[in-house]
Design a protein around this motif. Structure first.
Motif, PDB file in Angstrom:
ATOM      1  N   LEU A  30       0.835  -1.196   0.000  1.00 57.54           N
ATOM      2  CA  LEU A  30       0.000   0.000   0.000  1.00 57.54           C
ATOM      3  C   LEU A  30       0.871   1.248   0.000  1.00 57.54           C
ATOM      4  O   LEU A  30       1.813   1.344   0.791  1.00 57.54           O
ATOM      5  CB  LEU A  30      -0.908   0.025   1.227  1.00 57.54           C
ATOM      6  CG  LEU A  30      -1.843  -1.166   1.423  1.00 57.54           C
ATOM      7  CD1 LEU A  30      -2.568  -1.052   2.756  1.00 57.54           C
ATOM      8  CD2 LEU A  30      -2.820  -1.270   0.280  1.00 57.54           C
ATOM      9  N   THR A  31       0.542   2.184  -0.882  1.00 57.02           N
ATOM     10  CA  THR A  31       1.253   3.453  -0.961  1.00 57.02           C
ATOM     11  C   THR A  31       0.220   4.568  -0.979  1.00 57.02           C
ATOM     12  O   THR A  31      -0.711   4.541  -1.791  1.00 57.02           O
ATOM     13  CB  THR A  31       2.096   3.545  -2.248  1.00 57.02           C
ATOM     14  OG1 THR A  31       2.901   2.369  -2.372  1.00 57.02           O
ATOM     15  CG2 THR A  31       2.973   4.775  -2.251  1.00 57.02           C
ATOM     16  N   GLN A  32       0.369   5.546  -0.103  1.00 52.66           N
ATOM     17  CA  GLN A  32      -0.598   6.636  -0.052  1.00 52.66           C
ATOM     18  C   GLN A  32      -0.496   7.495  -1.303  1.00 52.66           C
ATOM     19  O   GLN A  32       0.598   7.843  -1.749  1.00 52.66           O
ATOM     20  CB  GLN A  32      -0.398   7.507   1.185  1.00 52.66           C
ATOM     21  CG  GLN A  32      -1.495   8.530   1.352  1.00 52.66           C
ATOM     22  CD  GLN A  32      -1.420   9.280   2.666  1.00 52.66           C
ATOM     23  OE1 GLN A  32      -0.407   9.248   3.353  1.00 52.66           O
ATOM     24  NE2 GLN A  32      -2.492   9.957   3.015  1.00 52.66           N
ATOM     25  N   SER A  33      -1.646   7.814  -1.882  1.00 53.40           N
ATOM     26  CA  SER A  33      -1.701   8.708  -3.048  1.00 53.40           C
ATOM     27  C   SER A  33      -2.026  10.107  -2.553  1.00 53.40           C
ATOM     28  O   SER A  33      -1.140  10.909  -2.349  1.00 53.40           O
ATOM     29  CB  SER A  33      -2.753   8.226  -4.052  1.00 53.40           C
ATOM     30  OG  SER A  33      -2.404   6.958  -4.557  1.00 53.40           O
ATOM     31  N   THR A  34      -3.324  10.387  -2.345  1.00 52.74           N
ATOM     32  CA  THR A  34      -3.748  11.682  -1.816  1.00 52.74           C
ATOM     33  C   THR A  34      -4.899  11.463  -0.843  1.00 52.74           C
ATOM     34  O   THR A  34      -5.772  10.626  -1.078  1.00 52.74           O
ATOM     35  CB  THR A  34      -4.237  12.619  -2.938  1.00 52.74           C
ATOM     36  OG1 THR A  34      -5.307  11.986  -3.632  1.00 52.74           O
ATOM     37  CG2 THR A  34      -3.123  12.959  -3.903  1.00 52.74           C
ATOM     38  N   THR A  70      -7.368  10.133   1.527  1.00 51.21           N
ATOM     39  CA  THR A  70      -7.661   8.766   1.973  1.00 51.21           C
ATOM     40  C   THR A  70      -7.403   7.741   0.877  1.00 51.21           C
ATOM     41  O   THR A  70      -7.565   6.554   1.102  1.00 51.21           O
ATOM     42  CB  THR A  70      -9.129   8.645   2.423  1.00 51.21           C
ATOM     43  OG1 THR A  70      -9.974   8.919   1.311  1.00 51.21           O
ATOM     44  CG2 THR A  70      -9.427   9.576   3.588  1.00 51.21           C
ATOM     45  N   GLU A  71      -7.020   8.189  -0.310  1.00 54.95           N
ATOM     46  CA  GLU A  71      -6.797   7.254  -1.421  1.00 54.95           C
ATOM     47  C   GLU A  71      -5.382   6.690  -1.399  1.00 54.95           C
ATOM     48  O   GLU A  71      -4.413   7.421  -1.274  1.00 54.95           O
ATOM     49  CB  GLU A  71      -7.044   7.941  -2.764  1.00 54.95           C
ATOM     50  CG  GLU A  71      -7.011   6.978  -3.923  1.00 54.95           C
ATOM     51  CD  GLU A  71      -7.394   7.647  -5.223  1.00 54.95           C
ATOM     52  OE1 GLU A  71      -6.505   7.833  -6.071  1.00 54.95           O
ATOM     53  OE2 GLU A  71      -8.577   7.990  -5.372  1.00 54.95           O
ATOM     54  N   TRP A  72      -5.314   5.372  -1.511  1.00 54.80           N
ATOM     55  CA  TRP A  72      -4.043   4.663  -1.528  1.00 54.80           C
ATOM     56  C   TRP A  72      -3.965   3.796  -2.764  1.00 54.80           C
ATOM     57  O   TRP A  72      -4.982   3.403  -3.335  1.00 54.80           O
ATOM     58  CB  TRP A  72      -3.912   3.790  -0.289  1.00 54.80           C
ATOM     59  CG  TRP A  72      -3.677   4.551   0.983  1.00 54.80           C
ATOM     60  CD1 TRP A  72      -4.488   5.504   1.527  1.00 54.80           C
ATOM     61  CD2 TRP A  72      -2.565   4.429   1.858  1.00 54.80           C
ATOM     62  NE1 TRP A  72      -3.939   5.981   2.694  1.00 54.80           N
ATOM     63  CE2 TRP A  72      -2.772   5.320   2.925  1.00 54.80           C
ATOM     64  CE3 TRP A  72      -1.426   3.634   1.850  1.00 54.80           C
ATOM     65  CZ2 TRP A  72      -1.864   5.452   3.969  1.00 54.80           C
ATOM     66  CZ3 TRP A  72      -0.532   3.767   2.897  1.00 54.80           C
ATOM     67  CH2 TRP A  72      -0.743   4.675   3.940  1.00 54.80           C
ATOM     68  N   LYS A  73      -2.755   3.465  -3.172  1.00 56.57           N
ATOM     69  CA  LYS A  73      -2.538   2.511  -4.262  1.00 56.57           C
ATOM     70  C   LYS A  73      -2.315   1.149  -3.617  1.00 56.57           C
ATOM     71  O   LYS A  73      -1.462   1.004  -2.739  1.00 56.57           O
ATOM     72  CB  LYS A  73      -1.311   2.918  -5.079  1.00 56.57           C
ATOM     73  CG  LYS A  73      -1.012   2.000  -6.227  1.00 56.57           C
ATOM     74  CD  LYS A  73       0.214   2.488  -7.000  1.00 56.57           C
ATOM     75  CE  LYS A  73       0.502   1.568  -8.159  1.00 56.57           C
ATOM     76  NZ  LYS A  73       1.714   1.990  -8.872  1.00 56.57           N
TER      77      LYS A  73
END
Length: 153
Positions: free
Chosen positions: A101-105, A107-110
Motif C-alpha cells: 500500500l502506498t498513499q496517493s492523496t 484517503t486514497e491509496w494505491k
C-alpha cells in the motif's frame, strides 16, 4: 484492518444495523490519525481507485474464483505498508497474497497485490498471525496451521 465489514450507509435512523443486513465488504481499512486517537469520527476509510468490484472502500480486491480477501497483519517499511491477505471461497482458503500500500492523496491509496513464491498457493499454513520488525534488517512473519475438525455424516 477489517475482514467482513458493513457500510455506514446501512445504518438506520437509530444508528443500528437492520438485523437482516449482510456485510457489503470482504475487507476494509480505517486510517487512525495518531496512535493515541481512538475517536471513530477521526478515522476515515482508506479508499483505492482500482477496485475490481466497484467498491473503493474494499481495499484488497477479491480475486477470480474466490469470494473473500481477508486482511491480516500489516507492517510499515519506509513510506509503504505491507499487508498479508488470506483469500478463499466459502469457508475454505484458496491462497494468500501480500499487498503493498502506498498513499496517493488524502484517503486514497494505491493497493498492489503481490504473490511471493509459494504464498499464493499456500493452504496449510496461514501467515496472518503477525509481522514483527525487530530492527535487525528483517521482517518476521508468523503463521498457524489449522486442523479441520468438521466431520461429514
Amino acid at each position: 484492518m477489517t475482514q467482513d465489514a458493513w457500510d455506514g450507509v446501512q445504518l438506520q435512523l437509530n444508528k443500528m444495523f437492520n438485523c437482516g443486513d449482510f456485510h457489503r465488504y470482504s475487507n476494509s481499512v480505517l486510517i487512525q490519525p495518531a496512535k493515541t486517537d481512538w475517536d471513530p469520527e477521526h478515522a476515515p476509510n482508506m479508499t483505492i481507485n482500482n477496485s475490481t468490484s466497484g467498491k473503493p472502500r474494499q481495499v484488497f480486491n477479491i480475486q477470480p474464483g474466490t469470494s473473500w480477501s481477508w486482511a491480516g497483519p500489516g507492517i510499515k517499511i519506509g513510506d509503504k505498508v505491507y499487508v498479508h491477505c488470506g483469500e478463499g471461497q466459502g469457508l475454505d482458503i484458496t491462497g494468500q497474497s501480500l499487498y503493498r500500500l502506498t498513499q496517493s492523496t488524502g484517503t486514497e491509496w494505491k493497493a498492489e497485490r503481490t504473490t511471493p513464491n509459494g504464498l499464493d498457493s499456500q493452504k496449510v499454513i496461514s501467515y496472518s498471525c503477525g509481522m514483527v520488525k525487530p530492527g535487525d534488517g528483517y521482517v518476521y512473519v508468523f503463521g498457524k496451521e489449522g486442523i479441520d475438525r468438521c466431520i461429514n455424516k
